[in-house]
Design a protein around this motif. Structure first.
Motif, short mmCIF file in Angstrom:
data_model
loop_
_atom_site.label_atom_id
_atom_site.label_comp_id
_atom_site.label_asym_id
_atom_site.label_seq_id
_atom_site.Cartn_x
_atom_site.Cartn_y
_atom_site.Cartn_z
N ASN A 189 72.89 -10.65 -17.98
CA ASN A 189 72.87 -9.59 -16.96
C ASN A 189 72.57 -8.23 -17.60
OD1 ASN A 189 73.47 -11.38 -14.93
ND2 ASN A 189 75.65 -10.91 -14.88
N THR A 190 73.11 -8.01 -18.80
CA THR A 190 72.88 -6.72 -19.47
C THR A 190 71.41 -6.53 -19.80
OG1 THR A 190 75.09 -6.84 -20.41
CG2 THR A 190 73.56 -5.29 -21.43
N ASP A 217 74.82 -15.93 -22.92
CA ASP A 217 75.94 -16.02 -21.98
C ASP A 217 75.62 -15.08 -20.80
OD1 ASP A 217 76.73 -13.99 -24.28
OD2 ASP A 217 77.66 -13.30 -22.43
N ARG A 237 73.22 -19.73 -20.39
CA ARG A 237 73.81 -20.94 -20.97
C ARG A 237 74.57 -21.75 -19.93
NH1 ARG A 237 76.73 -18.64 -24.74
NH2 ARG A 237 75.16 -18.84 -26.36
N ILE A 290 77.04 -12.53 -19.34
CA ILE A 290 77.17 -11.07 -19.46
C ILE A 290 75.99 -10.50 -20.24
CG2 ILE A 290 78.52 -9.25 -20.53
CD1 ILE A 290 80.99 -10.62 -19.62
N SER A 291 75.62 -11.14 -21.33
CA SER A 291 74.47 -10.65 -22.11
C SER A 291 73.20 -10.76 -21.27
CB SER A 291 74.31 -11.47 -23.38
OG SER A 291 75.46 -11.38 -24.18
#
Lengths: 321, 584
Positions: B410-411, B405, B376, B407-408
């Motif tokens: 990258n996860t 976002d 995003r 963090i999500s």
């Protein structure tokens, strides 16, 4: 005595509310992808450091254990340790709280005063051009979402160039004392207006309706019969009774205003709790998010209790027996 | 009439008092000469967790670290090594041993003298904590300090990467007297992370969470006369619109990240700024999960490559700011050569390849569908995904877009490998192709390393070439090896290069100096040479801004006093007149 029992009872009601909020927000936060240990260590930290910190902060324990430990800490006044800011959560929340309190209280005061004045004017000049104008403005203000009003005011600040566009202070000049206070108030104008435009519309309509209702009551006829002037009847009797719905609504809306502060603070770069909450959710800073939910829910309940007490003080007919 | 007159007087007083501070301040005439003074305001897209260089990888906190810390060496505009904390250096013939002679006139911001012990501590610390240094240290890194101003660093073998690490804030030297006895697990929460102490041109003065960081001039900086600026204010502003407003009003002087390509239309209308388009060192890539049952097939990836019109993406997603790229690395690290396989935009060829691969269109015209993840925070990548979706539909592929976002993202991408494809910008910020190693060397497959080999690419020949590239110190030979390696990558196409990313960099005309990066090292350049045109050697006669505040207060007070006095005067007059009127 009855009031003390009432207050104590309402305060006890906070406990199950807060517990429910802790459980729900804990579960929701852990459902979202992302590893808080990585946030704490830094995304490029070696796996051993991440594991050490995961163990140190109890993040390697089962979820139900983490929840119970967290609830135990909360009961002792410990809201945890921020993974992002690497400080106690309580410290961070109380650092940012004054900015939000200033914004929200100012916005509410402006909206109550402006709304009440608008409603009174509209009621006194019922069915006149003034009434129609005030009612139309109220409808428009009520229809506009708060974040949209904020964006409009930001646009205004760009064209008019009179108000600051973001932030809480002018950082270039290292102002202190009175100059600093004036500077903060200057920066506060647009964010506070963003809140007050929406809510003053509601207060105006409430006040107008309540006033029109109040002037039809029989005690108003009695007041006139006693020889009081029209102004005395209106302001000392009718208006005072009309304020009760406004006070109730203000207390109920406090939570909404706090929620709106998230958007307003983001748009205007106001460094308050709203921005903290939004930033913390995006980076999965669980302790800060949960700490914020707890603090805000307690504040909302306290404000409602205070509203009830104020209500009783204004209206002697109200009792808490 | 008296009442009207007092109102006029009051208004006049207010206007004069309000106008006073806006008379330009009076200075001695010293145009064109750098002088000390001035405050530069810049922005940061997000607020970092801290400023300890050992635990930071991203450019934003590292840019701040570049103002506070010094590395041993630096780069000039031609990417030649220049002195910094080390006043001289030498490299052994086999390229494995560096000997540094340190400056003797450097002090930490707390006044403690800088010595070789600080260098030794820092390099060992990086070797244990920093993702770029750990593999190097594991191969073998021995540090000796024969005296307070000599450091000898012996590596197991030559590696071109060493040079880079000595030149940036990812090798910035840290104070041993503060950190030596701090356990590793306490470092993220140590005070140093929120109030770093360095040797750099600026000292860390203040961090107001959620608002800003302030750096102030280091008066004892070892480079004589530098820096010029009094302070640098770094405001945390995640929203590009807010940044544009700030630039328009003059509240932001320097913005070099986060401005989308479409903002150039608005920026072009502003009078007092310079707009620069600087290569970021990044290439936007369409990356495939090579373990996907369909996308894992080479023919499918080649077909998708032929189906994408990159010119259209550059025009519509980046507003023409970026450039089409046929290479996964920027021209900084490697100039595309004959070994590169280029996939021209050719939808008919794409359809043919898909037919041959056994993916015929169904009754609805769709051959297969897959999902692409986007961040995003990167609107150009999201826009590129939407354009690619339309282009792939033309060849019968249904692309679903999911925006997450960071963090999500990258996860799902790096840690869990739960993705079909992603769009992401990555690349090199120096001539050393270290990022390609992280992204495509098989050593990081399946290890859940952020910015690692998330696509699962394994090619032994490619791995071997990368090892040779890093140990080859001869530039021509290294380029030939890079040619070969990039050729293999372009044939295997684990990712489709889309465009070279350019940053829209905005600088207020009131700031000059050699601080604006001429190459891609935006992340590590200091503002030590930046100066403000309004800086003078004497204090201004009228300080403008504080006076504005007081003038406003004085103006309002003046109006109130005038009105009150006039009312009192009117009342007194009417009382006098009524006394003269005889009662009937």
């Amino acid at each position: 005595m009855a009031l003390k029992f009432y207050v104590a009872r309402r305060c006890m009601e906070i406990i199950p509310v807060v517990l429910g909020i802790i459980v729900i927000s804990f579960v929701l936060m852990h459902l979202a992808p992302g590893d808080p240990a990585t946030l704490l260590a830094g995304e490029m930290a070696p796996p051993e450091i991440v594991e050490q910190l995961r163990h140190q902060f109890g993040l390697d324990r089962p979820l139900h254990e983490q929840l119970l430990i967290y609830i135990g800490n909360v009961l002792q006044g410990n809201l945890g340790f921020s993974f992002k800011y690497r400080q106690p959560t309580v410290t961070i929340i109380f650092e940012r709280a004054p900015a939000t309190i200033l914004l929200v209280v100012t916005g509410l005061i402006i909206s109550i005063i402006a709304g009440t004045v608008g409603g009174v004017i509209s009621a006194r000049r019922y069915h006149s051009l003034v009434d129609y104008v005030v009612s139309s403005l109220s409808l428009a203000g009520y229809s506009m979402p708060m974040f949209w009003v904020a964006q409009l005011l930001v646009l205004l600040s760009v064209y008019v160039r009179f108000f600051p566009t973001f932030g809480m202070t002018s950082l270039r000049e290292q102002l202190t004392g009175l100059a600093y206070c004036v500077d903060v108030l200057w920066h506060l104008i647009l964010p506070a207006l963003s809140i007050s435009i929406t809510f003053s519309a509601v207060y105006a309509r409430l006040t107008k309706t309540a006033v029109l209702e109040a002037v039809k009551q029989k005690y108003i006829v009695t007041a006139y019969a006693k020889g009081l002037t029209e102004k005395q009847v209106f302001y000392k009797h009718a208006l005072r009774n009309s304020l009760l719905p406004t006070i109730t609504y203000a207390g109920m809306q406090f939570g909404l205003v706090l929620g709106g502060a998230v958007l307003i603070e983001t748009v205007f770069g106001w460094p308050g709790l709203g921005r903290l909450l939004a930033d913390s959710i995006f980076v999965r800073d669980y302790p800060v998010v949960m700490g914020m939910f707890i603090v805000l829910s307690i504040v909302a309940v306290v404000v409602q209790v205070a509203t009830d007490i104020l209500y009783a003080m204004i209206d002697p007919r109200i009792s808490y027996k | 009439m008296h009442h009207r007159l007092s109102k006029t007087v009051a208004l006049s007083i207010l206007l004069v008092v309000l106008a006073l501070p806006h008379i330009p301040a009076i200075y001695a005439d010293q145009e064109g000469v750098p002088a000390r003074g001035g405050v530069m305001t810049t922005t940061m897209l997000y607020e970092p967790a801290g400023f300890d260089p050992s635990f930071n990888f991203y450019w934003m906190p590292l840019w701040v670290c570049s103002q506070i810390f010094n590395p041993l060496l630096g780069y000039d505009l031609q990417w030649n090594l220049v002195p910094n904390l080390a006043e001289s250096w030498s490299l052994s013939p086999d390229g494995s041993t560096w000997t540094f002679k340190l400056r003797k006139d450097v002090r930490w911001h707390d006044g403690v003298p800088f010595t070789s012990a600080d260098v030794s501590f820092s390099l060992k610390d990086y070797g244990e904590s920093h993702i770029y240094w750990i593999p190097i240290a594991e191969e073998g890194m021995d540090i000796q300090t024969p005296d307070d101003f000599t450091v000898i660093v012996k590596f197991a073998s030559a590696n071109i990467n060493h040079q880079y690490l000595f030149c940036t804030s990812q090798g910035g030297i840290m104070p041993s007297h503060i950190l030596e006895n701090v356990p590793k697990e306490e470092r993220p929460t140590h005070a140093f992370n929120s109030m770093p102490i360095g040797t750099g041109p600026f000292k860390f003065k203040e961090w107001v969470r959620g608002s800003h960081v302030i750096l102030e001039r280091n008066e004892d900086y070892f480079k004589l006369g530098l820096p010029y600026l009094d302070r640098i204010i770094i405001q945390f502003i995640p929203d590009a619109t807010t940044v544009l407003r700030g630039i328009d009003k003059g509240d932001i002087d320097y913005a070099w990240r986060g401005l989308p390509g479409e903002s150039t239309v608005f920026l072009a209308t502003l009078p007092n700024i310079n707009i620069h388009y600087l290569p970021s060192g990044h290439v936007a890539r369409f990356l495939f999960n090579l373990n996907h049952s369909i996308l894992g097939k080479l023919a499918v990836r080649q077909a998708i490559a032929h189906a994408i019109d990159k010119e259209s993406i550059v025009k519509r997603a980046t507003f023409g700011v970026c450039e089409v790229s046929d290479s996964l690395v920027t021209s900084l690290a490697w100039q595309p050569g004959p070994s590169l396989t280029i996939y021209e935009y050719n939808p008919e060829k794409a359809k043919q390849l898909l037919d041959e691969a056994g993916y015929e269109p169904g009754p609805d015209g769709i051959r297969f569908s897959f999902e692409v993840l986007n961040r995003r925070s990167e609107p150009d990548e999201v826009a590129a995904a939407e354009i690619i979706r339309d282009q792939l539909r033309n060849v019968g592929i249904d692309l679903k877009i999911t925006v997450l976002d960071t963090i999500s993202f990258n996860t799902f991408y790096f840690i869990k490998s739960q993705f079909d494809a992603v769009i992401m910008k990555q690349g090199e910020d120096t001539p050393v192709p270290k990022e390609i190693r992280m992204s495509f060397h098989s050593e990081s497959v399946g290890k859940g390393i952020i910015l690692g080999n998330g696509v699962g690419y394994v090619n032994e020949e490619f791995d071997s070439l990368l090892e040779q590239i890093f140990s080859e110190l001869d530039e021509d030979k290294r380029k030939a090896l890079t040619d070969q390696a990039m050729g293999i990558l372009s044939v295997d196409i684990p990712a489709i290069p889309l465009y070279y990313n350019y940053f829209v960099v905005v600088v207020n005309n009131d700031f000059k100096g050699d601080f604006l990066p001429q190459h891609v090292n935006l992340y590590f350049d200091t503002l030590e040479a930046a100066w403000w045109v309004g800086a003078r050697t004497t204090e201004p006669v009228i300080p403008v801004t504080t006076a504005s505040i007081w003038a406003l207060i004085a103006g309002v007070a003046g109006v109130v006093v005038t009105v009150v006095v006039s009312k009192l005067a009117r009342k007194r007059k009417s009382t006098k007149m009524s006394r003269r009127t005889p009662p009937e």
